[in-house]
Design a protein around this motif. Structure first.
Motif, PDB file in Angstrom:
ATOM      1  N   SER A 213      -7.105   9.506 -11.410  1.00  0.00           N
ATOM      2  CA  SER A 213      -7.463  10.727 -10.692  1.00  0.00           C
ATOM      3  C   SER A 213      -6.215  11.451 -10.191  1.00  0.00           C
ATOM      4  O   SER A 213      -5.179  10.824  -9.924  1.00  0.00           O
ATOM      5  N   GLY A 214      -6.318  12.784 -10.070  1.00  0.00           N
ATOM      6  CA  GLY A 214      -5.200  13.574  -9.558  1.00  0.00           C
ATOM      7  C   GLY A 214      -3.967  13.437 -10.418  1.00  0.00           C
ATOM      8  O   GLY A 214      -4.023  13.574 -11.652  1.00  0.00           O
ATOM      9  N   ASP A 215      -2.819  13.157  -9.791  1.00  0.00           N
ATOM     10  CA  ASP A 215      -1.560  12.996 -10.522  1.00  0.00           C
ATOM     11  C   ASP A 215      -1.334  11.555 -10.968  1.00  0.00           C
ATOM     12  O   ASP A 215      -0.276  11.243 -11.527  1.00  0.00           O
ATOM     13  N   ALA A 216      -2.276  10.676 -10.669  1.00  0.00           N
ATOM     14  CA  ALA A 216      -2.133   9.279 -11.071  1.00  0.00           C
ATOM     15  C   ALA A 216      -2.178   9.177 -12.597  1.00  0.00           C
ATOM     16  O   ALA A 216      -2.768  10.028 -13.259  1.00  0.00           O
ATOM     17  N   PRO A 217      -1.550   8.086 -13.147  1.00  0.00           N
ATOM     18  CA  PRO A 217      -1.021   6.936 -12.407  1.00  0.00           C
ATOM     19  C   PRO A 217       0.395   7.118 -11.855  1.00  0.00           C
ATOM     20  O   PRO A 217       0.860   6.286 -11.092  1.00  0.00           O
ATOM     21  N   PHE A 218       1.112   8.182 -12.263  1.00  0.00           N
ATOM     22  CA  PHE A 218       2.483   8.369 -11.792  1.00  0.00           C
ATOM     23  C   PHE A 218       2.532   9.554 -10.840  1.00  0.00           C
ATOM     24  O   PHE A 218       2.115  10.657 -11.177  1.00  0.00           O
ATOM     25  N   VAL A 219       3.073   9.314  -9.648  1.00  0.00           N
ATOM     26  CA  VAL A 219       3.128  10.340  -8.615  1.00  0.00           C
ATOM     27  C   VAL A 219       4.568  10.461  -8.117  1.00  0.00           C
ATOM     28  O   VAL A 219       5.235   9.452  -7.902  1.00  0.00           O
ATOM     29  N   GLY A 220       5.037  11.672  -7.954  1.00  0.00           N
ATOM     30  CA  GLY A 220       6.360  11.861  -7.353  1.00  0.00           C
ATOM     31  C   GLY A 220       7.523  11.730  -8.293  1.00  0.00           C
ATOM     32  O   GLY A 220       8.674  11.913  -7.888  1.00  0.00           O
ATOM     33  N   GLY A 221       7.250  11.388  -9.561  1.00  0.00           N
ATOM     34  CA  GLY A 221       8.317  11.322 -10.555  1.00  0.00           C
ATOM     35  C   GLY A 221       9.316  10.199 -10.307  1.00  0.00           C
ATOM     36  O   GLY A 221       9.039   9.217  -9.601  1.00  0.00           O
ATOM     37  N   LEU A 222      10.517  10.365 -10.876  1.00  0.00           N
ATOM     38  CA  LEU A 222      11.553   9.333 -10.810  1.00  0.00           C
ATOM     39  C   LEU A 222      12.023   9.042  -9.385  1.00  0.00           C
ATOM     40  O   LEU A 222      12.212   7.868  -9.034  1.00  0.00           O
ATOM     41  N   PRO A 223      12.213  10.064  -8.520  1.00  0.00           N
ATOM     42  CA  PRO A 223      12.639   9.750  -7.151  1.00  0.00           C
ATOM     43  C   PRO A 223      11.679   8.807  -6.427  1.00  0.00           C
ATOM     44  O   PRO A 223      12.113   7.913  -5.695  1.00  0.00           O
ATOM     45  N   ALA A 224      10.377   8.998  -6.636  1.00  0.00           N
ATOM     46  CA  ALA A 224       9.399   8.119  -5.980  1.00  0.00           C
ATOM     47  C   ALA A 224       9.509   6.695  -6.508  1.00  0.00           C
ATOM     48  O   ALA A 224       9.421   5.722  -5.737  1.00  0.00           O
ATOM     49  N   MET A 225       9.711   6.545  -7.830  1.00  0.00           N
ATOM     50  CA  MET A 225       9.853   5.212  -8.403  1.00  0.00           C
ATOM     51  C   MET A 225      11.112   4.519  -7.893  1.00  0.00           C
ATOM     52  O   MET A 225      11.117   3.310  -7.663  1.00  0.00           O
ATOM     53  N   ILE A 226      12.188   5.306  -7.710  1.00  0.00           N
ATOM     54  CA  ILE A 226      13.423   4.727  -7.166  1.00  0.00           C
ATOM     55  C   ILE A 226      13.175   4.201  -5.759  1.00  0.00           C
ATOM     56  O   ILE A 226      13.603   3.101  -5.395  1.00  0.00           O
ATOM     57  N   GLY A 227      12.445   4.997  -4.964  1.00  0.00           N
ATOM     58  CA  GLY A 227      12.126   4.558  -3.610  1.00  0.00           C
ATOM     59  C   GLY A 227      11.314   3.279  -3.594  1.00  0.00           C
ATOM     60  O   GLY A 227      11.575   2.374  -2.784  1.00  0.00           O
TER      61      GLY A 227
ATOM     62  N   GLY B 251       0.816  -1.210   0.000  1.00  0.00           N
ATOM     63  CA  GLY B 251       0.000   0.000   0.000  1.00  0.00           C
ATOM     64  C   GLY B 251       0.845   1.253   0.000  1.00  0.00           C
ATOM     65  O   GLY B 251       0.537   2.236  -0.681  1.00  0.00           O
ATOM     66  N   ALA B 252       1.952   1.246   0.768  1.00  0.00           N
ATOM     67  CA  ALA B 252       2.853   2.395   0.805  1.00  0.00           C
ATOM     68  C   ALA B 252       3.487   2.636  -0.555  1.00  0.00           C
ATOM     69  O   ALA B 252       3.737   3.790  -0.942  1.00  0.00           O
ATOM     70  N   SER B 253       3.747   1.579  -1.317  1.00  0.00           N
ATOM     71  CA  SER B 253       4.325   1.725  -2.660  1.00  0.00           C
ATOM     72  C   SER B 253       3.367   2.471  -3.583  1.00  0.00           C
ATOM     73  O   SER B 253       3.778   3.367  -4.329  1.00  0.00           O
ATOM     74  N   VAL B 254       2.089   2.101  -3.544  1.00  0.00           N
ATOM     75  CA  VAL B 254       1.087   2.763  -4.373  1.00  0.00           C
ATOM     76  C   VAL B 254       0.936   4.218  -3.949  1.00  0.00           C
ATOM     77  O   VAL B 254       0.830   5.122  -4.795  1.00  0.00           O
ATOM     78  N   SER B 255       0.947   4.459  -2.648  1.00  0.00           N
ATOM     79  CA  SER B 255       0.800   5.833  -2.151  1.00  0.00           C
ATOM     80  C   SER B 255       1.980   6.698  -2.549  1.00  0.00           C
ATOM     81  O   SER B 255       1.833   7.869  -2.886  1.00  0.00           O
ATOM     82  N   GLN B 256       3.172   6.125  -2.533  1.00  0.00           N
ATOM     83  CA  GLN B 256       4.393   6.885  -2.776  1.00  0.00           C
ATOM     84  C   GLN B 256       4.591   7.226  -4.243  1.00  0.00           C
ATOM     85  O   GLN B 256       4.963   8.357  -4.579  1.00  0.00           O
ATOM     86  N   ALA B 257       4.383   6.277  -5.140  1.00  0.00           N
ATOM     87  CA  ALA B 257       4.672   6.484  -6.563  1.00  0.00           C
ATOM     88  C   ALA B 257       3.435   6.451  -7.439  1.00  0.00           C
ATOM     89  O   ALA B 257       3.541   6.603  -8.660  1.00  0.00           O
ATOM     90  N   GLY B 258       2.247   6.260  -6.845  1.00  0.00           N
ATOM     91  CA  GLY B 258       1.043   6.131  -7.637  1.00  0.00           C
ATOM     92  C   GLY B 258       0.914   4.726  -8.178  1.00  0.00           C
ATOM     93  O   GLY B 258       1.898   3.970  -8.202  1.00  0.00           O
ATOM     94  N   PRO B 259      -0.264   4.331  -8.616  1.00  0.00           N
ATOM     95  CA  PRO B 259      -0.445   2.953  -9.105  1.00  0.00           C
ATOM     96  C   PRO B 259       0.427   2.627 -10.308  1.00  0.00           C
ATOM     97  O   PRO B 259       0.975   1.527 -10.394  1.00  0.00           O
ATOM     98  N   GLY B 260       0.571   3.566 -11.232  1.00  0.00           N
ATOM     99  CA  GLY B 260       1.404   3.315 -12.408  1.00  0.00           C
ATOM    100  C   GLY B 260       2.877   3.246 -12.053  1.00  0.00           C
ATOM    101  O   GLY B 260       3.613   2.387 -12.551  1.00  0.00           O
ATOM    102  N   GLY B 261       3.331   4.161 -11.192  1.00  0.00           N
ATOM    103  CA  GLY B 261       4.729   4.153 -10.782  1.00  0.00           C
ATOM    104  C   GLY B 261       5.094   2.898 -10.022  1.00  0.00           C
ATOM    105  O   GLY B 261       6.182   2.335 -10.217  1.00  0.00           O
ATOM    106  N   ALA B 262       4.193   2.437  -9.157  1.00  0.00           N
ATOM    107  CA  ALA B 262       4.453   1.212  -8.395  1.00  0.00           C
ATOM    108  C   ALA B 262       4.525   0.002  -9.321  1.00  0.00           C
ATOM    109  O   ALA B 262       5.410  -0.851  -9.183  1.00  0.00           O
ATOM    110  N   LEU B 263       3.605  -0.062 -10.281  1.00  0.00           N
ATOM    111  CA  LEU B 263       3.633  -1.169 -11.241  1.00  0.00           C
ATOM    112  C   LEU B 263       4.929  -1.184 -12.042  1.00  0.00           C
ATOM    113  O   LEU B 263       5.548  -2.230 -12.242  1.00  0.00           O
ATOM    114  N   ALA B 264       5.349  -0.009 -12.525  1.00  0.00           N
ATOM    115  CA  ALA B 264       6.566   0.074 -13.329  1.00  0.00           C
ATOM    116  C   ALA B 264       7.789  -0.337 -12.521  1.00  0.00           C
ATOM    117  O   ALA B 264       8.670  -1.060 -13.008  1.00  0.00           O
TER     118      ALA B 264
END
Length: 514
Positions: A195-209, A40-53
């Motif tokens: 919705s909002g900034d989804a599916p990618f949230v926080g950009g590359l730093p969030a995906m790295i996290g 759940g924290a992964s989805v919150s941090q990077a968005g659903p698309g960022g977490a999937l990627a």
């Protein structure tokens, strides 16, 4: 297979593990709180698309690591796995460091999982001291490992099966909710995904996290290599298990995160609260509750308890076998190489259990404090083992070709060599070094946090070069690498690669050698 063949051993270890055991051992070691709670924290941090990627990218890295390990383990199935491969294909000192590093990783993980189990039990019985639950679960893990390897394999099979069934039910329930097939509920569709900034949230730093989190989540898949020394027919069971484990784990993680991202808005504050102290905010619990399933929190608490015990059980097996292998190679006291009549390295199990008893400190210093301390201590060591697998496979294949051997004779051949291990090495190295990159980006570097994260790296090099200086070892040349000792001479010469498949009964359907 007759009894004599089935009990052939590395030393006197019993070859009693079947493909279903190997598959579930790896699944049991890798599907746990990382999926049920931290996803759940992964989805919150990077968005659903960022977490999937992020999970897909790390999944690709793990695929190459698994096929690298599969090629070596099918050819040379030993209990020491990548420790033996490191000593044989790289440098005896490198194998020594990898072996002790990996033993420590899983021995401490036992303590971590037991601490987590005692926390989980407070959901039902908050008045009972956590030390009592830690002692009970430690005794249970010891008993399951002390009986026989088959007893361990069967217990891990059923432990892991509970988790697999839970994930499958979760995905099916989620799909029904997404398309509005649940009674009295409207279709969710892609509303939360866009919705909002989804599916990618926080950009590359969030995906790295999130990639860092994903790397921890996938750890445990390498347990197949440790179990290879006790598998019934390694030349066919290991390739089959490698293929099954990777795709099943990737499917479980990707599909589960997709369901979470579609059903729960990434802005939901509950997604950021997920840890073993509050099962009620697990994304699995939230989805089951929204689906109207009664006692969802209690059910998921039971599943998470099973996941924790499964990971600890696998960890006790892996660390015990690694310590046994180190003793057989003269890199640990010989008393750890002694086996019972059932082929169990009981002294090695005693030593590993003693380290696992660190969980008892939770009753003195407070559950969460010690839990996090142990987690930080062992966090880096798993990635070091993965780096070792990539290095060993690269040098194994180079030595194999340099010595004039035919690739068609390999029982299993990993695809895309040398791109596969090189890609896995580069990405794993980036994840290893980037574990706590945020600490270096602050105005004032938090050196205590840096030390807690990266201490495992200098320790590994100290052990490696300390052994090298003491024993005068060096990097082995390709033409002097031993490719014959401990190899699986009882196998057939059928070639297996990533395009082969199996029939409905689990038999190999071989393709022509290339």
């Amino acid at each position: 297979m007759n009894e004599e063949a089935s009990t052939q051993s590395n030393g006197n270890l019993r070859r009693k593990l079947r493909t279903r055991h190997l598959t579930m051992i790896a699944i049991g070691g890798s599907i746990g709180t990382g999926l049920f709670v931290a996803s759940g924290a992964s989805v919150s941090q990077a968005g659903p698309g960022g977490a999937l990627a992020a999970y897909a990218l790390i999944g690709l890295m793990v695929y190459f690591l698994m096929t690298s390990l599969g090629e070596m383990a099918a050819y040379m199935p030993v209990a020491g796995s990548f420790s033996t491969y490191g000593a044989r294909f790289v440098d005896p000192a490198f194998g020594f460091a990898i072996g002790w590093n990996y033993w420590y990783n899983w021995a401490v993980t036992i303590a971590v999982e037991l601490a987590a189990a005692s926390i989980v039990m407070k959901f039902w019985l908050p008045e009972v001291p956590g030390v009592i639950w830690s002692g009970i679960f430690l005794a249970l893990m010891f008993a399951l490992n002390a009986i026989s390897v088959k007893g361990f394999g069967e217990s891990e099979y059923w432990f892991a099966l509970i988790k697999v069934v839970t994930v499958i039910v979760f995905i099916i329930t989620g799909v029904y909710m997404i398309f509005g097939l649940m009674h009295g509920q409207e279709a969710v569709g892609l509303t939360n995904f866009t919705s909002g900034d989804a599916p990618f949230v926080g950009g590359l730093p969030a995906m790295i996290g999130v990639a860092m989190i994903a790397g921890f989540s996938f750890q445990g898949t390498e347990l197949i290599g440790i179990a290879a020394g006790e598998s019934e027919n390694p030349s066919t069971s290991i390739p089959r298990a490698v293929k099954q484990v990777f795709w099943r784990i990737l499917l479980f993680y990707v599909c589960a995160i997709l369901v979470i991202g579609l059903l729960i808005p990434y802005t939901d504050p509950n997604l950021l609260k997920g840890d073993v102290t509050d099962i009620g905010v697990s994304p699995f619990t939230l989805v089951f509750q929204n689906a109207g399933i009664a006692f969802a929190a209690s059910v998921m608490n039971a599943v998470i308890l099973t996941a924790v015990l499964s990971a600890g059980n696998s960890g006790m097996y892996a660390s015990t076998r690694m310590l046994y292998a180190l003793a057989c190679e003269g890199k640990a006291p010989k008393l750890f190489a002694r086996l019972t009549a059932n082929g169990v390295p009981l002294n090695a199990l005693y030593a590993t259990t003693l380290v696992g008893a660190l969980c008892f400190f939770t009753s003195i210093f407070g559950d969460q404090t010690v839990y996090l301390w142990l987690l930080n201590t062992s966090g880096m060591t798993g990635f070091i083992a993965w780096l070792g697998i990539a290095i060993c496979h690269y040098r194994f294949r180079k030595a194999y070709v340099a010595q004039g051997r035919s690739l068609a004779a390999l029982p299993y051949r990993a695809m895309l060599f040398p791109l596969g291990p090189l890609f896995a090495f580069a990405l794993c190295l980036a994840i290893t070094l980037g574990q706590n990159y945020q600490a270096f980006m602050a105005d004032a570097i938090d050196w205590s946090s840096v030390a807690a994260t990266y201490l495992g790296i200098p320790l590994f090099f100290i052990i490696w070069f300390g052994y090298r200086l003491k024993n005068g070892t060096r990097l082995l040349a390709y033409d002097e690498i031993d490719l014959d000792s401990d190899r699986d001479t009882g196998r057939t010469t059928t070639v297996i690669d990533d395009e082969d498949d199996f029939d409905e009964d689990g038999g190999l359907v071989p393709q022509p050698a290339k």
